[in-house]
Design a protein around this motif. Structure first.
Motif, mmCIF file in Angstrom:
data_model
loop_
_atom_site.group_PDB
_atom_site.id
_atom_site.type_symbol
_atom_site.label_atom_id
_atom_site.label_comp_id
_atom_site.label_asym_id
_atom_site.label_seq_id
_atom_site.Cartn_x
_atom_site.Cartn_y
_atom_site.Cartn_z
ATOM 1 N N TRP A 526 0.778 -1.210 0.286
ATOM 2 C CA TRP A 526 0.580 0.035 -0.189
ATOM 3 C C TRP A 526 0.833 1.331 0.041
ATOM 4 N N SER A 527 0.493 2.058 -0.185
ATOM 5 C CA SER A 527 0.792 3.667 -0.735
ATOM 6 C C SER A 527 -0.106 4.932 -0.322
ATOM 7 N N ASP A 528 0.424 5.489 0.720
ATOM 8 C CA ASP A 528 -0.599 7.193 0.372
ATOM 9 C C ASP A 528 -0.097 8.012 0.740
ATOM 10 N N PRO A 529 -0.518 9.559 0.350
ATOM 11 C CA PRO A 529 0.537 10.928 0.739
ATOM 12 C C PRO A 529 -0.944 11.107 2.009
ATOM 13 N N THR A 530 0.076 11.937 3.003
ATOM 14 C CA THR A 530 -0.351 12.389 4.179
ATOM 15 C C THR A 530 -0.057 13.525 4.515
ATOM 16 N N TRP A 531 -0.995 14.760 4.997
ATOM 17 C CA TRP A 531 -0.438 16.007 5.312
ATOM 18 C C TRP A 531 -0.808 16.780 7.035
ATOM 19 N N ARG A 532 0.284 17.712 6.676
ATOM 20 C CA ARG A 532 -1.115 18.523 7.095
ATOM 21 C C ARG A 532 -0.887 20.176 7.171
ATOM 22 N N ILE A 533 -1.792 21.139 7.486
ATOM 23 C CA ILE A 533 -1.798 22.785 6.407
ATOM 24 C C ILE A 533 -2.125 23.659 8.853
ATOM 25 N N SER A 534 -0.949 24.110 8.834
ATOM 26 C CA SER A 534 -1.525 25.066 9.779
ATOM 27 C C SER A 534 -1.879 26.397 9.851
ATOM 28 N N LEU A 535 -2.790 27.264 10.355
ATOM 29 C CA LEU A 535 -2.451 28.605 9.842
ATOM 30 C C LEU A 535 -2.737 28.724 11.623
ATOM 31 N N SER A 536 -1.519 29.635 11.819
ATOM 32 C CA SER A 536 -1.604 30.159 12.887
ATOM 33 C C SER A 536 -1.511 31.601 13.406
ATOM 34 N N TYR A 537 -1.538 32.378 14.736
ATOM 35 C CA TYR A 537 -1.262 34.020 14.744
ATOM 36 C C TYR A 537 -1.805 33.970 16.033
ATOM 37 N N GLU A 538 0.008 34.844 15.880
ATOM 38 C CA GLU A 538 0.117 35.135 17.554
ATOM 39 C C GLU A 538 -0.407 36.446 18.057
ATOM 40 N N ALA A 539 -2.378 36.249 18.573
ATOM 41 C CA ALA A 539 -2.760 38.096 18.482
ATOM 42 C C ALA A 539 -2.330 39.009 19.093
ATOM 43 N N THR A 540 -1.238 38.218 20.829
ATOM 44 C CA THR A 540 -0.876 38.834 21.700
ATOM 45 C C THR A 540 -0.054 37.806 21.857
ATOM 46 N N PRO A 541 1.351 38.132 22.761
ATOM 47 C CA PRO A 541 2.767 37.663 23.329
ATOM 48 C C PRO A 541 1.678 36.407 24.640
#
Length: 800
Positions: A526-541
């Motif tokens: 078997w073979s398969d691609p996997t992934w992760r996408i993240s978007l983060s925002y440092e609103a304040t410290p």
């Protein structure tokens, strides 16, 4: 219900992520900020880089060594209740880990089925659930990553991964730690660690942990009068007999864990860590309780489930008969050698993880938990497992705005497995077999598997602005498995002149080169691609929201086959396909009120496609006759939605309130059975998915004059009722783990120089009776296993 409301109310005051510091081991080292008040930073390696927990866009919980000391767990499984939507149980009749997370989990001992929740120890992927209940002594930190891990951590998992990291040797430091504990059930624990400098660039760390206990389940089951259906002389000789167990303990521990770690740092840019691991586990056969209801075969034969305290009526047929060595206990021997090498190279670090682990398991069981004069259904699940792993990673920061981790992973895992079985109940139903009583003459089915897993992966972090960050990661995995099997046979079927007494071990049945009769083979890739996408925002410290989409993959595989003794056909070795998970997660991490409050929240929605489930599957033999067997197939599509909350409150020096809260709503979107069933399986509850789970704890340290400090710790953990095993036709035979509320506490005194500690430990203080596993086996019998009752212990430790 009262417990649920109590826990929800306590969440207002204390829900927590345990705090503590972590020795940095990766390239771009992040140092935690040292504070005299408030909550300290936690450094995690959930992205294969050292990052602050509060700016890591993943649902991850970290448990420090200090917190583990306060909880006083016997193994990693005891820590699950302190992590939201993470639960631990044990496989009925065994001591193997049964972890579950976000709607997927383990409830079977089958060695060829990969767990959806992985365990990684010092960067080595632990393939066997039999040794995933790690000893927590001398661990630096445990990180629990929730949700599919499709990019960075070893073999892919669809539920999550537990990452355990032991303490490293320290250059130039001479030190030791000794700790002992005595407690209920004749518990004796002795643990020691020593750090030895061997020059300016060499250090050795030696660690040993030994645990010996008596079992808390007693061999007190009663049987009879025996009422055989067979008219054979053997069956009639047992007719009318009655008896009870001797009340001795069942399921006691006798295990040694050891590590020797040699650290060599010849230059500031090279670090090489060589480790040897040893496990010698010879604990008693698991304490199982016979709970067979009226109308089942065992009950009709004179072996019904009893009444009263189930911990007083466990059952065990003793002796060493037919390669099922019950008196020798459950033996697991592990020897592992691992090398972790880090080399600074330009803007980053090259890391190599090489390891080889040999595991030899002999796991006899008295599966129905009955006490009887013969082995009604006793078997041993014996395997030799050899695992080799090589991982190469490169982690680098190419600018202030971009860093990358990329690498290659290879694992080779080979299993030789045989299950000698004594079916003594057949002696009472139909009389002895062709080569003597079934209770004294074993059959053995054998399966062998060679598997390979290869992957390439990369994950990058891009600072789009000073506050906005994008993470992109991907992995491509290739898995190949070769499988060979033979149905259960008597030794004479292999060679007319052979008897089981002539064999040195059960695995001789599985020597397919010597005995090729009836062996069926297959292989699949078997073979398969996997992934992760993240978007983060440092609103304040102190405010950090993020959103993540991730895909996870769990390889397909082959079923254990041949238990019935019917000759195999090729179709029985048809493999099942991979399971995939698509997860959407929104999170918020925050430090509030000058870091007196830390609140982390996550909401998730995960869909599992081609979910691997055990079902009755139909087959047709060459002669046209039909039969069925239970096997894993890709039967289901599953949706799980949930919320997770973790909070730490440190209102004043020495006082910390902690806790967790998890909510899950899991449902089948479809559940397809290849055979007609008497129930709509799509409407069945989702196994190992408690709706509510949480913990609340308090730790308070106060000075005792100028001689030391007293630390008071208390915790309340709650897990909702959840399905453990599903019956395909009758919901009355489903097995549930009832809700449980456990109250634990400890009081410790540590001298002012932190040299010695005396700790009083109390667990399950309300003496709650609760299940850890169970199963209804067709119309034969029902078995149950239970958790530890009230426990008191005294621990004494010395450090230098």
């Amino acid at each position: 219900m009262k417990s649920k409301y109590l826990l929800s109310a306590s969440f207002v005051y204390a829900l927590a992520v345990p705090v503590g510091n972590l020795h940095a081991q990766e390239a771009a080292s992040v140092q935690p900020e040292v504070r005299s008040t408030g909550i300290e930073d936690i450094v995690v390696t959930a992205t294969r880089r050292d990052t602050r927990l509060q700016t890591t866009p993943i649902a991850v919980s970290a448990i420090s060594s200090q917190t583990m000391d306060q909880i006083a767990p016997r193994d990693v499984g005891d820590l699950a209740a302190y992590v939201p939507n993470f639960s631990s149980a044990t496989i009925p009749s065994f001591k193997a880990a049964a972890f579950a997370m976000r709607g997927v989990g383990v409830s079977t001992i089958i060695p060829f089925n990969e767990a959806p929740v992985g365990v990684v120890f010092d960067d080595f992927v632990m393939p066997s659930i039999q040794t995933q209940l790690l000893d927590t002594f001398d661990l630096e930190q445990i990180e629990v990553l929730r949700g599919p891990q499709g990019t960075l951590f070893g073999k892919n998992t669809t539920g999550g991964v537990v990452v355990a990291r032991s303490k490293r040797p320290e250059l130039g430091e001479l030190g030791f730690q000794v700790r002992g504990e005595i407690g209920s059930f004749k518990t004796r624990v002795f643990q020691a660690a020593a750090n030895l400098p061997l020059g300016d660039n060499l250090a050795l760390r030696l660690v040993g942990s030994y645990r010996k206990t008596d079992g808390y389940v007693k061999n007190g089951a009663c049987f009879g009068p025996i009422t055989p259906f067979s008219t054979s002389d053997f069956a009639q000789a047992l007719a009318g007999r009655t008896g009870c167990g001797d009340g001795s303990g069942l399921g006691g521990d006798d295990v040694f864990n050891g590590r020797a770690k040699l650290l060599w740092e010849p230059t500031p840019s090279i670090s090489a860590l060589l480790q040897y691991e040893i496990v010698r586990d010879s604990g008693e056969v698991a304490g199982v309780v016979n709970a067979t209801p009226p109308g089942f075969l065992y009950s009709n034969l004179g072996f019904p489930g009893g009444s009263g305290d189930p911990l007083e009526r466990g059952g065990l047929f003793g002796g060493n008969v037919g390669l099922v060595d019950l008196d020798k206990g459950m033996r697991v021997n592990v020897d592992g050698v691992y090398a972790n090498i880090d080399i600074d190279a330009g803007p980053g670090t090259i890391s190599s993880v090489t390891g080889y682990r040999s595991q030899r398991s002999r796991l006899p069981g008295n599966f129905a938990g009955e006490y009887s004069p013969i082995a009604l259904y006793s078997a041993s699940r014996d395997d030799n497992r050899r695992t080799f792993q090589q991982e190469l990673r490169y982690a680098a920061s190419f600018s202030d705005r971009f860093d990358l981790v990329a690498g290659f992973f290879f694992q080779k895992d080979d299993i030789d497995y045989c299950a000698p079985t004594l079916l003594g109940f057949l002696d009472l139903v139909s009389g002895p077999g062709p080569f003597g009583p079934n209770s004294q003459t074993p059959q053995a089915n054998c399966n062998n598997q060679d598997s390979r897993s290869i992957a390439v992966f990369a994950e990058g972090n891009f600072d789009i602005t000073d506050r906005l960050n994008l993470t992109l990661g991907g992995r491509y995995s290739w898995d190949k498995k070769k499988f060979a099997a033979r149905a259960a046979v008597f030794a004479q079927a292999l060679d007319p002149d052979l008897t089981w007494e002539m064999l040195d071990r059960s695995l001789d049945f599985g020597d397919f080169d010597r005995f090729p009769q009836g062996v069926v083979r297959n292989e699949q890739s078997w073979s398969d691609p996997t992934w992760r996408i993240s978007l983060s925002y440092e609103a304040t410290p102190d405010i950090f929201p993020y959103v993540t989409y991730a895909r996870g993959y769990k390889a397909g595989g082959f079923n254990e086959v041949g238990q019935s003794g019917v000759p195999l056909i090729q179709d029985q070795l048809t493999p099942y396909d991979p399971e995939t998970a698509d997860s959407f997660e929104v999170g918020l991490k925050s430090d509030l009120f000058d870091r007196m409050v830390r609140l982390n929240l996550a909401g998730f929605w995960v869909t599992y496609d081609d979910a691997q489930r055990q079902l009755l599957f139909p087959f047709t033999r060459p002669d046209g006759s039909d039969f069925t067997e239970i096997r894993f197939i890709n039967a289901a599509k599953v949706d799980v939605k949930g919320i997770e909350a973790e909070l730490t409150i440190a209102p004043t020096r020495g006082l910390t309130l902690r806790g967790t809260l998890g909510y899950q709503d899991g449902k089948y979107k479809s559940f397809n059975s290849p055979t007609p069933t008497a129930r709509n399986l799509a409407e069945a509850p989702l196994a190992r998915t408690p709706e509510w789970q949480g913990s609340a704890s308090i730790s308070y340290e106060l000075p005792v004059g100028d001689i030391g400090n007293l630390t008071l710790f208390g915790s309340l953990t709650y897990t909702d009722r959840t399905l453990f095993n599903l019956d395909l036709n009758n919901p009355d035979n489903d097995f549930y783990l009832d809700s449980k509320t456990l109250l634990n506490a400890s009081i410790a005194f540590t001298d002012i120089d932190d040299r010695y500690t005396v700790r009083l430990i109390g667990k399950n203080l309300t003496d709650e009776l609760y299940f850890t596993g169970g199963q209804t086996v067709g119309a034969l019998f029902r078995r149950e296993t239970y958790g530890e009752p009230r426990y008191f212990g005294v621990e004494v430790g010395l450090k230098y």
